[in-house]
Design a protein around this motif. Structure first.
Motif, mmCIF file in Angstrom:
data_model
loop_
_atom_site.group_PDB
_atom_site.id
_atom_site.type_symbol
_atom_site.label_atom_id
_atom_site.label_comp_id
_atom_site.label_asym_id
_atom_site.label_seq_id
_atom_site.Cartn_x
_atom_site.Cartn_y
_atom_site.Cartn_z
ATOM 1 N N SER A 3 0.824 -1.212 0.000
ATOM 2 C CA SER A 3 0.000 0.000 0.000
ATOM 3 C C SER A 3 0.857 1.260 0.000
ATOM 4 N N LEU A 4 1.906 1.265 0.803
ATOM 5 C CA LEU A 4 2.749 2.452 0.920
ATOM 6 C C LEU A 4 3.658 2.656 -0.284
ATOM 7 N N PHE A 5 4.234 1.559 -0.815
ATOM 8 C CA PHE A 5 5.292 1.698 -1.805
ATOM 9 C C PHE A 5 4.998 1.064 -3.157
ATOM 10 N N GLY A 6 3.832 0.434 -3.332
ATOM 11 C CA GLY A 6 3.511 -0.213 -4.592
ATOM 12 C C GLY A 6 3.605 0.764 -5.757
ATOM 13 N N ASP A 7 4.336 0.378 -6.788
ATOM 14 C CA ASP A 7 4.547 1.188 -7.991
ATOM 15 C C ASP A 7 5.250 2.508 -7.725
ATOM 16 N N SER A 8 5.949 2.633 -6.600
ATOM 17 C CA SER A 8 6.721 3.838 -6.285
ATOM 18 C C SER A 8 8.207 3.544 -6.441
ATOM 19 N N GLN A 9 8.958 4.565 -6.845
ATOM 20 C CA GLN A 9 10.409 4.437 -6.881
ATOM 21 C C GLN A 9 10.920 4.450 -5.441
ATOM 22 N N VAL A 10 11.695 3.438 -5.078
ATOM 23 C CA VAL A 10 12.208 3.326 -3.719
ATOM 24 C C VAL A 10 13.700 2.972 -3.744
ATOM 25 N N PHE A 11 14.365 3.256 -2.644
ATOM 26 C CA PHE A 11 15.740 2.821 -2.428
ATOM 27 C C PHE A 11 15.667 1.726 -1.367
ATOM 28 N N VAL A 12 16.259 0.576 -1.651
ATOM 29 C CA VAL A 12 16.161 -0.596 -0.785
ATOM 30 C C VAL A 12 17.541 -0.956 -0.267
ATOM 31 N N ARG A 13 17.589 -1.287 1.006
ATOM 32 C CA ARG A 13 18.857 -1.689 1.622
ATOM 33 C C ARG A 13 18.578 -2.834 2.591
ATOM 34 N N LEU A 14 19.328 -3.934 2.453
ATOM 35 C CA LEU A 14 19.217 -5.082 3.354
ATOM 36 C C LEU A 14 20.593 -5.330 3.948
ATOM 37 N N TRP A 15 20.663 -5.401 5.289
ATOM 38 C CA TRP A 15 21.936 -5.695 5.926
ATOM 39 C C TRP A 15 21.749 -6.649 7.089
ATOM 40 N N MET A 16 22.874 -7.230 7.492
ATOM 41 C CA MET A 16 22.891 -8.193 8.587
ATOM 42 C C MET A 16 23.877 -7.697 9.642
ATOM 43 N N ARG A 17 23.484 -7.840 10.873
ATOM 44 C CA ARG A 17 24.337 -7.436 11.999
ATOM 45 C C ARG A 17 24.913 -8.695 12.632
ATOM 46 N N GLU A 18 26.225 -8.721 12.806
ATOM 47 C CA GLU A 18 26.906 -9.885 13.372
ATOM 48 C C GLU A 18 27.735 -9.442 14.571
ATOM 49 N N GLU A 19 27.562 -10.154 15.663
ATOM 50 C CA GLU A 19 28.326 -9.846 16.875
ATOM 51 C C GLU A 19 29.366 -10.924 17.105
ATOM 52 N N ARG A 20 30.614 -10.497 17.238
ATOM 53 C CA ARG A 20 31.729 -11.398 17.562
ATOM 54 C C ARG A 20 32.358 -10.881 18.843
ATOM 55 N N GLY A 21 31.968 -11.505 19.927
ATOM 56 C CA GLY A 21 32.441 -11.011 21.217
ATOM 57 C C GLY A 21 31.847 -9.641 21.468
ATOM 58 N N GLU A 22 32.717 -8.653 21.683
ATOM 59 C CA GLU A 22 32.255 -7.290 21.911
ATOM 60 C C GLU A 22 32.216 -6.468 20.629
ATOM 61 N N THR A 54 11.360 -0.225 -8.256
ATOM 62 C CA THR A 54 9.930 -0.038 -8.047
ATOM 63 C C THR A 54 9.361 -1.315 -7.444
ATOM 64 N N LEU A 55 8.672 -1.196 -6.313
ATOM 65 C CA LEU A 55 8.088 -2.364 -5.652
ATOM 66 C C LEU A 55 6.903 -2.886 -6.456
ATOM 67 N N ASP A 56 6.983 -4.152 -6.858
ATOM 68 C CA ASP A 56 5.902 -4.792 -7.608
ATOM 69 C C ASP A 56 5.035 -5.681 -6.723
ATOM 70 N N LEU A 57 5.667 -6.408 -5.807
ATOM 71 C CA LEU A 57 4.946 -7.421 -5.051
ATOM 72 C C LEU A 57 5.636 -7.661 -3.721
ATOM 73 N N CYS A 58 4.852 -7.903 -2.682
ATOM 74 C CA CYS A 58 5.396 -8.244 -1.370
ATOM 75 C C CYS A 58 4.577 -9.405 -0.825
ATOM 76 N N GLY A 59 5.255 -10.441 -0.370
ATOM 77 C CA GLY A 59 4.557 -11.608 0.149
ATOM 78 C C GLY A 59 5.348 -12.301 1.243
ATOM 79 N N ILE A 60 4.840 -13.429 1.678
ATOM 80 C CA ILE A 60 5.437 -14.205 2.765
ATOM 81 C C ILE A 60 5.839 -15.570 2.231
ATOM 82 N N VAL A 61 7.023 -16.036 2.617
ATOM 83 C CA VAL A 61 7.480 -17.387 2.292
ATOM 84 C C VAL A 61 7.234 -18.249 3.521
ATOM 85 N N GLN A 62 6.627 -19.416 3.304
ATOM 86 C CA GLN A 62 6.353 -20.327 4.415
ATOM 87 C C GLN A 62 7.119 -21.626 4.227
#
Length: 124
Positions: A23-42, A55-63
């Motif tokens: 609803s918010l981003f469908g067919d809108s130009q967006v900037f996407v970023r995916l990252w992972m945080r890893e902790e090694r000790g401190e 442009t976001l076309d589809l969003c769903g759930i994988v089961q």
């Protein structure tokens, strides 16, 4: 653009979240970023896994086979900066349906689950 107030009381699971993202981003130009945080000790390391504009076309759930939600799946039409057209890009973010945090803003959404964070920001 959708009013965020209508979403807050009704968000009960990942299916609702997928609907909100569409609803918010469908067919809108967006900037996407995916990252992972890893902790090694401190020491904490952030690993950028994917970053692009599209442009976001589809969003769903994988089961899983046991019908447990395991990932948020998004399909984007990526904008080629060389002018060569758009290439579809499928992105999956692993999720623990019991550990999902969402920061909703009309122009930016951040979804965190476990050590993964997905940020989607409206362009323009």
């Amino acid at each position: 653009m959708e009013d965020l107030g209508m979403f807050e009381p009704g968000v009960e699971g990942l299916e609702d979240l997928a609907g909100i993202l569409e609803s918010l981003f469908g067919d809108s130009q967006v900037f996407v970023r995916l990252w992972m945080r890893e902790e090694r000790g401190e020491t904490v390391h952030e690993h950028l896994l994917s970053q692009f504009a599209g442009t976001l076309d589809l969003c769903g759930i994988v089961q899983s086979e046991s019908e447990e939600d395991v990932a948020l799946e998004l399909l984007f039409r990526e904008v080629d900066p060389t002018g060569g057209g758009e290439e579809p890009r499928l992105m999956a973010m692993p999720v623990d349906s019991q550990d999902v945090e969402v920061d909703l803003d009309p122009d930016q959404v951040a979804v965190s689950s476990g050590s993964f964070t997905l940020a989607i920001e409206r362009l323009g």
